[in-house]
Design an enzyme around this catalytic site. Structure first.
Site, PDB file in Angstrom:
ATOM      1  CE  LYS A 161      -0.843   1.681   4.279  1.00 36.29           C
ATOM      2  NZ  LYS A 161      -1.333   1.893   5.597  1.00 36.29           N
ATOM      3  CG  ASP A 163      -4.467  -5.431   5.170  1.00 37.48           C
ATOM      4  OD1 ASP A 163      -3.803  -5.473   6.228  1.00 37.48           O
ATOM      5  OD2 ASP A 163      -5.528  -4.800   5.065  1.00 37.48           O
ATOM      6  CG  HIS A 164       1.183  -5.075   7.982  1.00 40.01           C
ATOM      7  ND1 HIS A 164       0.677  -3.821   7.751  1.00 40.01           N
ATOM      8  CD2 HIS A 164       1.420  -5.131   9.318  1.00 40.01           C
ATOM      9  CE1 HIS A 164       0.622  -3.163   8.899  1.00 40.01           C
ATOM     10  NE2 HIS A 164       1.066  -3.912   9.869  1.00 40.01           N
ATOM     11  CG  HIS A 222      -4.322  -2.414   8.480  1.00 41.64           C
ATOM     12  ND1 HIS A 222      -3.765  -3.101   7.433  1.00 41.64           N
ATOM     13  CD2 HIS A 222      -3.471  -1.384   8.745  1.00 41.64           C
ATOM     14  CE1 HIS A 222      -2.621  -2.523   7.091  1.00 41.64           C
ATOM     15  NE2 HIS A 222      -2.424  -1.469   7.866  1.00 41.64           N
TER      16      HIS A 222
END
Ligand code: BG6
Length: 485
Positions: free
Chosen positions: A144, A173-174, A236
Protein backbone atom coordinates in the site's frame (compact mmCIF):
# COMPACT_ATOMS: atom_id res chain seq x y z
CA UNK A 1 0.15 -21.38 -9.55
CA UNK A 2 1.49 -22.62 -6.24
CA UNK A 3 5.11 -23.13 -7.08
CA UNK A 4 8.15 -21.52 -5.55
CA UNK A 5 10.01 -18.99 -7.61
CA UNK A 6 13.80 -18.97 -7.91
CA UNK A 7 14.23 -15.20 -7.78
CA UNK A 8 12.96 -12.22 -5.87
CA UNK A 9 13.11 -8.62 -7.07
CA UNK A 10 12.55 -5.91 -4.48
CA UNK A 11 11.54 -2.39 -5.57
CA UNK A 12 12.01 0.17 -2.81
CA UNK A 13 14.95 -1.88 -1.53
CA UNK A 14 16.50 1.02 0.38
CA UNK A 15 13.22 2.30 1.86
CA UNK A 16 12.00 2.27 5.41
CA UNK A 17 9.80 -0.83 4.99
CA UNK A 18 12.70 -2.76 3.45
CA UNK A 19 14.97 -1.90 6.36
CA UNK A 20 12.51 -2.49 9.18
CA UNK A 21 10.44 -5.36 7.85
CA UNK A 22 11.38 -6.91 4.51
CA UNK A 23 15.09 -7.56 5.04
CA UNK A 24 14.60 -8.82 8.62
CA UNK A 25 11.74 -11.05 7.42
CA UNK A 26 13.71 -12.49 4.53
CA UNK A 27 16.65 -13.06 6.84
CA UNK A 28 14.32 -14.79 9.34
CA UNK A 29 13.07 -17.16 6.63
CA UNK A 30 16.60 -17.76 5.41
CA UNK A 31 17.96 -18.50 8.88
CA UNK A 32 15.22 -21.10 9.41
CA UNK A 33 15.93 -22.75 6.06
CA UNK A 34 12.56 -21.75 4.62
CA UNK A 35 13.71 -19.92 1.49
CA UNK A 36 14.16 -22.03 -1.66
CA UNK A 37 17.81 -23.12 -1.82
CA UNK A 38 19.07 -21.05 -4.74
CA UNK A 39 16.72 -18.07 -4.33
CA UNK A 40 18.47 -14.83 -5.25
CA UNK A 41 17.25 -11.43 -4.10
CA UNK A 42 17.85 -8.41 -6.32
CA UNK A 43 17.23 -5.05 -4.70
CA UNK A 44 16.46 -1.96 -6.69
CA UNK A 45 15.78 1.70 -5.93
CA UNK A 46 17.06 5.03 -7.15
CA UNK A 47 20.06 5.18 -4.80
CA UNK A 48 23.37 4.32 -6.32
CA UNK A 49 24.77 1.13 -4.80
CA UNK A 50 26.70 -1.77 -6.26
CA UNK A 51 26.21 -5.30 -4.91
CA UNK A 52 28.77 -4.86 -2.14
CA UNK A 53 27.32 -1.47 -1.20
CA UNK A 54 23.82 -2.90 -0.92
CA UNK A 55 25.01 -5.84 1.17
CA UNK A 56 26.64 -3.37 3.55
CA UNK A 57 23.40 -1.37 3.61
CA UNK A 58 21.36 -4.51 4.33
CA UNK A 59 23.79 -5.59 7.05
CA UNK A 60 23.42 -2.25 8.77
CA UNK A 61 19.62 -2.50 8.62
CA UNK A 62 19.72 -6.03 10.05
CA UNK A 63 22.09 -4.95 12.81
CA UNK A 64 19.62 -2.26 13.76
CA UNK A 65 16.30 -4.05 13.36
CA UNK A 66 16.90 -7.73 14.11
CA UNK A 67 16.34 -8.76 17.72
CA UNK A 68 19.63 -9.79 19.33
CA UNK A 69 18.58 -13.44 19.77
CA UNK A 70 18.00 -13.77 16.03
CA UNK A 71 21.45 -12.64 14.93
CA UNK A 72 23.61 -15.47 13.76
CA UNK A 73 26.83 -14.45 12.03
CA UNK A 74 27.03 -17.44 9.74
CA UNK A 75 23.36 -17.22 8.69
CA UNK A 76 23.87 -13.50 8.17
CA UNK A 77 26.80 -14.13 5.85
CA UNK A 78 24.94 -16.69 3.70
CA UNK A 79 21.88 -14.42 3.63
CA UNK A 80 23.88 -11.44 2.36
CA UNK A 81 25.33 -13.68 -0.36
CA UNK A 82 21.84 -13.94 -1.83
CA UNK A 83 21.62 -10.17 -2.32
CA UNK A 84 22.54 -8.08 -5.32
CA UNK A 85 21.52 -4.59 -6.42
CA UNK A 86 20.73 -2.61 -9.54
CA UNK A 87 19.87 1.10 -9.37
CA UNK A 88 16.80 2.09 -11.40
CA UNK A 89 14.98 5.37 -11.74
CA UNK A 90 11.50 3.97 -12.32
CA UNK A 91 10.24 7.22 -13.86
CA UNK A 92 12.51 6.52 -16.85
CA UNK A 93 12.25 3.48 -19.04
CA UNK A 94 15.93 3.41 -19.98
CA UNK A 95 17.07 1.76 -16.75
CA UNK A 96 14.99 -1.39 -17.16
CA UNK A 97 17.15 -3.29 -19.68
CA UNK A 98 20.04 -3.25 -17.21
CA UNK A 99 17.67 -4.46 -14.48
CA UNK A 100 16.50 -7.34 -16.68
CA UNK A 101 20.10 -8.25 -17.36
CA UNK A 102 20.90 -8.21 -13.67
CA UNK A 103 17.92 -10.41 -12.78
CA UNK A 104 18.73 -12.80 -15.65
CA UNK A 105 16.70 -15.82 -16.67
CA UNK A 106 13.24 -15.88 -15.08
CA UNK A 107 12.03 -19.19 -16.48
CA UNK A 108 12.40 -20.66 -12.97
CA UNK A 109 9.97 -18.05 -11.63
CA UNK A 110 10.31 -14.49 -10.35
CA UNK A 111 8.41 -12.76 -7.53
CA UNK A 112 8.48 -8.97 -7.61
CA UNK A 113 7.70 -6.93 -4.51
CA UNK A 114 6.69 -3.34 -5.19
CA UNK A 115 7.10 -1.09 -2.20
CA UNK A 116 7.31 2.31 -3.86
CA UNK A 117 5.29 5.51 -4.10
CA UNK A 118 2.05 4.83 -6.02
CA UNK A 119 2.92 7.28 -8.82
CA UNK A 120 5.78 4.92 -9.73
CA UNK A 121 3.51 1.88 -10.18
CA UNK A 122 2.49 2.59 -13.75
CA UNK A 123 5.95 3.39 -15.18
CA UNK A 124 7.41 0.46 -13.23
CA UNK A 125 4.89 -2.01 -14.66
CA UNK A 126 5.50 -0.64 -18.17
CA UNK A 127 9.24 -0.91 -17.68
CA UNK A 128 8.99 -4.47 -16.40
CA UNK A 129 6.74 -5.49 -19.24
CA UNK A 130 8.99 -3.92 -21.88
CA UNK A 131 12.00 -5.99 -20.80
CA UNK A 132 10.23 -9.33 -20.37
CA UNK A 133 9.91 -9.21 -16.58
CA UNK A 134 6.13 -9.66 -16.56
CA UNK A 135 5.61 -13.01 -18.28
CA UNK A 136 3.75 -16.10 -17.08
CA UNK A 137 6.46 -17.09 -14.62
CA UNK A 138 6.41 -13.72 -12.85
CA UNK A 139 4.11 -12.70 -10.00
CA UNK A 140 3.91 -9.32 -8.32
CA UNK A 141 3.31 -8.25 -4.72
CA UNK A 142 1.96 -4.74 -4.14
CA UNK A 143 2.41 -2.78 -0.96
CA UNK A 144 0.00 0.00 0.00
CA UNK A 145 -1.02 2.72 -0.56
CA UNK A 146 -2.93 1.43 -3.58
CA UNK A 147 -4.62 4.74 -4.30
CA UNK A 148 -6.42 7.26 -2.14
CA UNK A 149 -9.97 6.60 -3.35
CA UNK A 150 -11.87 4.21 -5.59
CA UNK A 151 -10.99 6.04 -8.82
CA UNK A 152 -7.25 6.20 -8.12
CA UNK A 153 -7.16 2.61 -6.87
CA UNK A 154 -8.84 1.51 -10.13
CA UNK A 155 -6.19 3.39 -12.09
CA UNK A 156 -3.42 1.62 -10.23
CA UNK A 157 -5.11 -1.75 -10.53
CA UNK A 158 -5.65 -1.18 -14.26
CA UNK A 159 -2.00 -0.23 -14.68
CA UNK A 160 -0.96 -3.45 -12.93
CA UNK A 161 -3.52 -5.54 -14.81
CA UNK A 162 -2.01 -4.30 -18.07
CA UNK A 163 0.83 -6.73 -17.46
CA UNK A 164 -0.22 -8.98 -14.57
CA UNK A 165 -3.51 -10.93 -14.46
CA UNK A 166 -5.29 -11.08 -11.10
CA UNK A 167 -3.99 -14.57 -10.29
CA UNK A 168 -0.42 -13.26 -10.46
CA UNK A 169 -1.18 -10.09 -8.44
CA UNK A 170 -0.69 -10.25 -4.66
CA UNK A 171 -1.96 -7.18 -2.78
CA UNK A 172 -0.55 -6.92 0.69
CA UNK A 173 -2.42 -6.04 3.85
CA UNK A 174 0.14 -6.87 6.50
CA UNK A 175 -2.59 -7.42 9.11
CA UNK A 176 -3.48 -10.65 7.29
CA UNK A 177 0.04 -11.90 8.01
CA UNK A 178 -0.48 -11.56 11.76
CA UNK A 179 -0.90 -14.82 13.60
CA UNK A 180 -3.86 -13.72 15.72
CA UNK A 181 -5.69 -12.42 12.68
CA UNK A 182 -5.50 -15.85 11.09
CA UNK A 183 -6.58 -17.20 14.43
CA UNK A 184 -10.00 -15.57 13.94
CA UNK A 185 -10.61 -18.19 11.25
CA UNK A 186 -9.31 -21.01 13.46
CA UNK A 187 -11.46 -19.90 16.34
CA UNK A 188 -14.63 -19.47 14.31
CA UNK A 189 -14.36 -22.45 12.01
CA UNK A 190 -12.28 -24.90 14.03
CA UNK A 191 -14.72 -24.94 16.96
CA UNK A 192 -18.40 -25.75 17.02
CA UNK A 193 -18.98 -23.66 20.12
CA UNK A 194 -19.17 -20.19 18.65
CA UNK A 195 -20.91 -20.49 15.31
CA UNK A 196 -24.49 -21.09 16.64
CA UNK A 197 -24.37 -17.77 18.53
CA UNK A 198 -22.24 -15.87 16.00
CA UNK A 199 -25.08 -13.77 14.66
CA UNK A 200 -27.64 -11.10 15.56
CA UNK A 201 -29.45 -13.48 17.92
CA UNK A 202 -26.35 -14.13 19.98
CA UNK A 203 -24.23 -11.00 19.56
CA UNK A 204 -25.07 -7.53 20.82
CA UNK A 205 -22.23 -5.64 19.13
CA UNK A 206 -18.64 -5.91 17.97
CA UNK A 207 -15.78 -3.51 18.70
CA UNK A 208 -12.56 -3.30 16.75
CA UNK A 209 -9.82 -1.07 18.12
CA UNK A 210 -6.36 -0.39 16.75
CA UNK A 211 -4.73 2.05 19.15
CA UNK A 212 -1.20 3.29 18.54
CA UNK A 213 1.13 5.38 20.65
CA UNK A 214 3.27 6.52 17.71
CA UNK A 215 2.68 9.82 15.90
CA UNK A 216 3.65 10.99 12.45
CA UNK A 217 7.03 9.13 12.42
CA UNK A 218 8.71 11.07 9.56
CA UNK A 219 5.90 10.07 7.22
CA UNK A 220 4.38 13.51 6.71
CA UNK A 221 4.45 13.30 2.91
CA UNK A 222 2.39 10.14 2.87
CA UNK A 223 0.21 10.70 5.93
CA UNK A 224 -0.99 14.09 4.74
CA UNK A 225 -2.45 12.36 1.66
CA UNK A 226 -4.01 9.62 3.76
CA UNK A 227 -5.23 10.25 7.32
CA UNK A 228 -6.47 7.54 9.66
CA UNK A 229 -9.50 6.59 7.59
CA UNK A 230 -7.47 5.69 4.52
CA UNK A 231 -4.37 4.55 6.40
CA UNK A 232 -6.01 2.11 8.81
CA UNK A 233 -9.76 1.70 8.28
CA UNK A 234 -9.87 1.21 4.51
CA UNK A 235 -7.55 -1.77 4.74
CA UNK A 236 -6.67 -3.33 8.11
CA UNK A 237 -9.86 -2.63 10.02
CA UNK A 238 -12.20 -3.61 7.21
CA UNK A 239 -10.25 -6.83 6.70
CA UNK A 240 -10.65 -7.62 10.40
CA UNK A 241 -14.34 -6.81 10.19
CA UNK A 242 -14.72 -9.08 7.14
CA UNK A 243 -13.03 -12.00 8.92
CA UNK A 244 -15.27 -11.59 11.95
CA UNK A 245 -18.47 -11.21 9.93
CA UNK A 246 -18.04 -13.54 6.95
CA UNK A 247 -20.05 -16.70 6.34
CA UNK A 248 -18.17 -19.98 6.75
CA UNK A 249 -16.19 -20.58 3.53
CA UNK A 250 -16.42 -24.06 2.07
CA UNK A 251 -12.66 -24.54 2.02
CA UNK A 252 -9.51 -22.90 3.31
CA UNK A 253 -8.34 -21.52 0.02
CA UNK A 254 -7.85 -18.16 -1.62
CA UNK A 255 -11.00 -18.24 -3.70
CA UNK A 256 -13.42 -19.50 -1.04
CA UNK A 257 -12.16 -17.19 1.71
CA UNK A 258 -11.97 -14.09 -0.45
CA UNK A 259 -15.40 -14.79 -1.97
CA UNK A 260 -16.90 -14.69 1.53
CA UNK A 261 -14.95 -11.61 2.61
CA UNK A 262 -16.00 -9.61 -0.41
CA UNK A 263 -19.66 -10.39 0.24
CA UNK A 264 -19.32 -8.76 3.65
CA UNK A 265 -17.43 -5.76 2.30
CA UNK A 266 -20.19 -5.24 -0.24
CA UNK A 267 -22.83 -5.56 2.49
CA UNK A 268 -21.43 -2.71 4.57
CA UNK A 269 -24.22 -0.19 4.93
CA UNK A 270 -23.19 2.96 3.10
CA UNK A 271 -23.01 5.97 5.43
CA UNK A 272 -24.92 8.87 3.88
CA UNK A 273 -23.85 12.51 4.20
CA UNK A 274 -26.79 13.09 6.56
CA UNK A 275 -25.58 10.24 8.82
CA UNK A 276 -21.85 11.02 8.71
CA UNK A 277 -21.89 13.51 11.63
CA UNK A 278 -23.69 10.95 13.83
CA UNK A 279 -21.99 7.71 12.81
CA UNK A 280 -18.39 8.93 12.53
CA UNK A 281 -15.97 10.92 14.68
CA UNK A 282 -12.62 12.30 13.61
CA UNK A 283 -9.84 13.75 15.69
CA UNK A 284 -6.32 15.08 15.49
CA UNK A 285 -3.79 14.80 18.30
CA UNK A 286 -2.47 17.90 20.00
CA UNK A 287 0.45 18.16 22.39
CA UNK A 288 0.41 15.88 25.42
CA UNK A 289 2.26 12.98 27.02
CA UNK A 290 2.55 9.38 25.87
CA UNK A 291 4.49 6.71 27.76
CA UNK A 292 5.67 9.37 30.19
CA UNK A 293 7.17 11.54 27.44
CA UNK A 294 6.03 14.98 26.38
CA UNK A 295 5.13 14.95 22.69
CA UNK A 296 4.22 17.61 20.15
CA UNK A 297 0.87 17.99 18.47
CA UNK A 298 0.35 16.88 14.86
CA UNK A 299 0.40 20.38 13.38
CA UNK A 300 3.55 21.24 15.24
CA UNK A 301 5.28 18.05 14.08
CA UNK A 302 4.18 18.83 10.57
CA UNK A 303 5.18 22.48 10.72
CA UNK A 304 1.86 23.75 9.40
CA UNK A 305 -1.87 23.63 10.03
CA UNK A 306 -3.58 20.54 8.73
CA UNK A 307 -7.06 19.06 8.71
CA UNK A 308 -5.88 15.50 8.37
CA UNK A 309 -7.40 13.13 10.93
CA UNK A 310 -5.21 10.98 13.17
CA UNK A 311 -8.20 9.41 14.93
CA UNK A 312 -11.41 7.98 13.62
CA UNK A 313 -14.33 6.16 15.21
CA UNK A 314 -17.21 4.74 13.20
CA UNK A 315 -20.44 2.94 13.91
CA UNK A 316 -20.85 0.52 11.02
CA UNK A 317 -23.48 -2.03 10.04
CA UNK A 318 -23.41 -5.10 7.84
CA UNK A 319 -26.67 -5.38 5.98
CA UNK A 320 -27.36 -9.07 5.70
CA UNK A 321 -29.48 -11.59 7.61
CA UNK A 322 -26.78 -12.65 10.02
CA UNK A 323 -25.91 -9.17 11.26
CA UNK A 324 -29.15 -7.22 11.17
CA UNK A 325 -29.17 -4.69 14.00
CA UNK A 326 -25.63 -5.48 15.25
CA UNK A 327 -23.37 -2.41 15.34
CA UNK A 328 -19.69 -2.81 14.52
CA UNK A 329 -17.84 -0.02 16.33
CA UNK A 330 -14.44 0.75 14.78
CA UNK A 331 -11.83 2.95 16.40
CA UNK A 332 -8.24 3.75 15.54
CA UNK A 333 -5.88 6.55 16.41
CA UNK A 334 -2.32 7.67 16.85
CA UNK A 335 -0.85 9.03 20.08
CA UNK A 336 -3.38 7.14 22.18
CA UNK A 337 -2.39 6.07 25.72
CA UNK A 338 -1.32 2.52 24.82
CA UNK A 339 -0.57 0.35 21.83
CA UNK A 340 -3.32 -2.15 21.71
CA UNK A 341 -5.27 -3.81 18.96
CA UNK A 342 -8.19 -5.99 19.75
CA UNK A 343 -11.55 -7.26 18.67
CA UNK A 344 -14.24 -7.55 21.32
CA UNK A 345 -17.37 -9.54 20.54
CA UNK A 346 -20.01 -8.76 23.08
CA UNK A 347 -22.72 -11.41 23.34
CA UNK A 348 -26.28 -10.73 24.42
CA UNK A 349 -27.21 -10.96 28.08
CA UNK A 350 -29.16 -13.94 29.43
CA UNK A 351 -32.91 -13.67 28.64
CA UNK A 352 -33.86 -13.87 32.34
CA UNK A 353 -31.64 -13.59 35.40
CA UNK A 354 -32.41 -16.01 38.25
CA UNK A 355 -29.95 -14.05 40.40
CA UNK A 356 -31.61 -10.64 40.22
CA UNK A 357 -33.58 -10.84 43.48
CA UNK A 358 -30.60 -12.46 45.26
CA UNK A 359 -28.42 -9.41 44.58
CA UNK A 360 -26.38 -10.95 41.78
CA UNK A 361 -25.52 -8.70 38.84
CA UNK A 362 -24.80 -10.20 35.47
CA UNK A 363 -22.48 -8.92 32.75
CA UNK A 364 -23.01 -10.24 29.25
CA UNK A 365 -20.22 -12.48 27.95
CA UNK A 366 -17.45 -10.94 25.89
CA UNK A 367 -14.94 -12.66 23.66
CA UNK A 368 -11.76 -10.61 23.38
CA UNK A 369 -9.31 -11.39 20.60
CA UNK A 370 -6.16 -9.43 21.38
CA UNK A 371 -3.85 -8.96 18.41
CA UNK A 372 -1.11 -6.91 20.01
CA UNK A 373 1.03 -6.17 21.92
CA UNK A 374 0.26 -9.49 23.60
CA UNK A 375 -1.71 -12.21 21.86
CA UNK A 376 -4.60 -13.89 23.54
CA UNK A 377 -8.19 -14.98 23.25
CA UNK A 378 -10.19 -14.38 26.37
CA UNK A 379 -13.80 -15.27 27.04
CA UNK A 380 -15.28 -13.29 29.91
CA UNK A 381 -17.84 -15.39 31.78
CA UNK A 382 -19.80 -14.98 35.02
CA UNK A 383 -18.77 -17.13 37.97
CA UNK A 384 -19.90 -17.36 41.58
CA UNK A 385 -17.61 -15.77 44.11
CA UNK A 386 -16.74 -18.35 46.77
CA UNK A 387 -18.62 -17.79 50.03
CA UNK A 388 -21.70 -18.70 52.04
CA UNK A 389 -23.87 -16.07 50.36
CA UNK A 390 -25.59 -14.88 53.57
CA UNK A 391 -26.07 -11.43 51.96
CA UNK A 392 -27.06 -12.73 48.58
CA UNK A 393 -25.11 -14.45 45.87
CA UNK A 394 -22.11 -12.65 44.43
CA UNK A 395 -21.15 -13.20 40.83
CA UNK A 396 -18.04 -11.89 39.16
CA UNK A 397 -16.86 -11.67 35.59
CA UNK A 398 -13.76 -13.84 35.17
CA UNK A 399 -11.73 -14.69 32.08
CA UNK A 400 -11.37 -18.08 30.46
CA UNK A 401 -7.95 -17.35 29.14
CA UNK A 402 -6.10 -18.67 26.14
CA UNK A 403 -2.76 -16.92 26.13
CA UNK A 404 -1.05 -17.71 22.87
CA UNK A 405 2.23 -16.38 24.27
CA UNK A 406 2.08 -19.00 27.06
CA UNK A 407 0.34 -21.84 25.27
CA UNK A 408 2.72 -21.70 22.30
CA UNK A 409 5.71 -20.40 24.25
CA UNK A 410 8.18 -22.55 22.31
CA UNK A 411 7.05 -21.23 18.94
CA UNK A 412 8.77 -18.16 17.63
CA UNK A 413 6.49 -15.24 16.86
CA UNK A 414 7.16 -14.17 13.31
CA UNK A 415 6.89 -10.77 11.68
CA UNK A 416 3.72 -10.62 9.56
CA UNK A 417 5.88 -10.03 6.49
CA UNK A 418 7.69 -13.35 6.95
CA UNK A 419 4.45 -15.17 6.33
CA UNK A 420 3.42 -12.91 3.45
CA UNK A 421 6.80 -12.94 1.69
CA UNK A 422 6.93 -16.74 1.92
CA UNK A 423 3.38 -17.01 0.55
CA UNK A 424 4.34 -14.66 -2.29
CA UNK A 425 7.46 -16.71 -3.06
CA UNK A 426 5.41 -19.94 -2.97
CA UNK A 427 2.42 -18.44 -4.79
CA UNK A 428 -0.33 -18.92 -2.19
CA UNK A 429 -2.84 -16.05 -2.61
CA UNK A 430 -5.09 -16.82 0.40
CA UNK A 431 -3.77 -14.03 2.63
CA UNK A 432 -3.64 -11.39 -0.09
CA UNK A 433 -6.39 -8.95 -0.97
CA UNK A 434 -8.28 -9.40 -4.22
CA UNK A 435 -9.19 -6.46 -6.44
CA UNK A 436 -12.92 -6.76 -5.79
CA UNK A 437 -12.26 -6.56 -2.04
CA UNK A 438 -10.14 -3.42 -2.38
CA UNK A 439 -12.78 -1.76 -4.52
CA UNK A 440 -15.61 -2.60 -2.12
CA UNK A 441 -13.47 -1.20 0.71
CA UNK A 442 -12.88 2.07 -1.15
CA UNK A 443 -16.53 2.42 -2.06
CA UNK A 444 -17.52 2.41 1.60
CA UNK A 445 -14.66 4.73 2.61
CA UNK A 446 -15.31 7.22 -0.20
CA UNK A 447 -18.92 7.62 0.98
CA UNK A 448 -17.67 8.55 4.46
CA UNK A 449 -15.24 11.10 3.08
CA UNK A 450 -17.98 12.57 0.92
CA UNK A 451 -20.08 12.92 4.08
CA UNK A 452 -17.23 14.73 5.85
CA UNK A 453 -16.87 17.11 2.94
CA UNK A 454 -20.59 17.74 2.61
CA UNK A 455 -20.79 18.66 6.30
CA UNK A 456 -17.41 20.39 6.39
CA UNK A 457 -16.37 18.08 9.24
CA UNK A 458 -12.95 18.91 10.65
CA UNK A 459 -11.08 16.67 13.08
CA UNK A 460 -11.64 17.53 16.73
CA UNK A 461 -8.46 18.11 18.74
CA UNK A 462 -7.52 15.60 21.45
CA UNK A 463 -4.50 15.65 23.74
CA UNK A 464 -1.81 13.09 22.96
CA UNK A 465 -2.08 10.31 25.52
CA UNK A 466 -5.89 10.43 25.69
CA UNK A 467 -8.40 8.07 24.06
CA UNK A 468 -9.32 10.59 21.37
CA UNK A 469 -11.98 13.29 21.33
CA UNK A 470 -14.86 12.86 23.77
CA UNK A 471 -17.23 12.47 20.83
CA UNK A 472 -15.49 9.12 20.18
CA UNK A 473 -16.62 7.96 23.59
CA UNK A 474 -20.09 9.41 23.14
CA UNK A 475 -20.46 7.45 19.87
CA UNK A 476 -20.82 4.22 21.82
CA UNK A 477 -22.02 5.52 25.19
CA UNK A 478 -25.25 6.82 23.70
CA UNK A 479 -25.98 3.21 22.72
CA UNK A 480 -25.16 2.13 26.29
CA UNK A 481 -21.85 0.61 25.17
CA UNK A 482 -18.37 1.32 26.59
CA UNK A 483 -15.18 0.85 24.59
CA UNK A 484 -13.00 -1.92 26.01
CA UNK A 485 -9.68 -0.58 27.28
C1 BG6 B 1 0.44 0.70 8.57
C2 BG6 B 1 0.08 2.17 8.69
O1 BG6 B 1 -0.29 0.12 7.52
O2 BG6 B 1 0.11 0.05 9.79
C3 BG6 B 1 0.78 2.81 9.88
O3 BG6 B 1 0.47 2.84 7.50
C4 BG6 B 1 0.53 2.01 11.13
O4 BG6 B 1 0.36 4.15 10.03
C5 BG6 B 1 0.81 0.54 10.91
O5 BG6 B 1 1.35 2.53 12.15
C6 BG6 B 1 0.39 -0.28 12.12
O6 BG6 B 1 0.84 -1.59 11.95
P1 BG6 B 1 1.11 -2.52 13.21
O7 BG6 B 1 1.48 -3.84 12.62
O8 BG6 B 1 2.24 -1.87 13.97
O9 BG6 B 1 -0.15 -2.52 14.00
Amino acid sequence: MTQSVGKLLLFGATGDLAQRMLLPSLYGLHADGLLPAGLTITGTARSDHDDAGYRAFAKKALDEFLPADRKDESALGTFLDRLSYQPVDATRQDGFPALAEKVGDVSGGLAIFLSTAPFLFEPTIKGLESVGLAGDTVRIGLEKPLGHDLASSREINDAVAYAFPEDRTFRIDHYLGKETVQNILALRFGNSLFEPVWNARGIDHVQITIAETVGLEDRAGYYETAGALRDMVQNHMLQLLALVAMEPPARFDGTAIRDEKVKILRSLRRITPAEAPHLTVTGQYGAGAVDGKIVKGYDEELGKDSNVETFVAIKAHVDNWRWQGVPFYLRTGKRLPQRHSEIAIQFKGVPHSIFADRGGLLQPNTLVIRLQPDEYVRLLVMAKQPGLDRDGIRLREVPLNLSLDTEFAGTRRRIAYERLLLDLIEGDPTLFVRRDEVEAQWQWIDAIRAGWEANDIKPKPYPSGSWGPSAGIALTERDGVSWTE
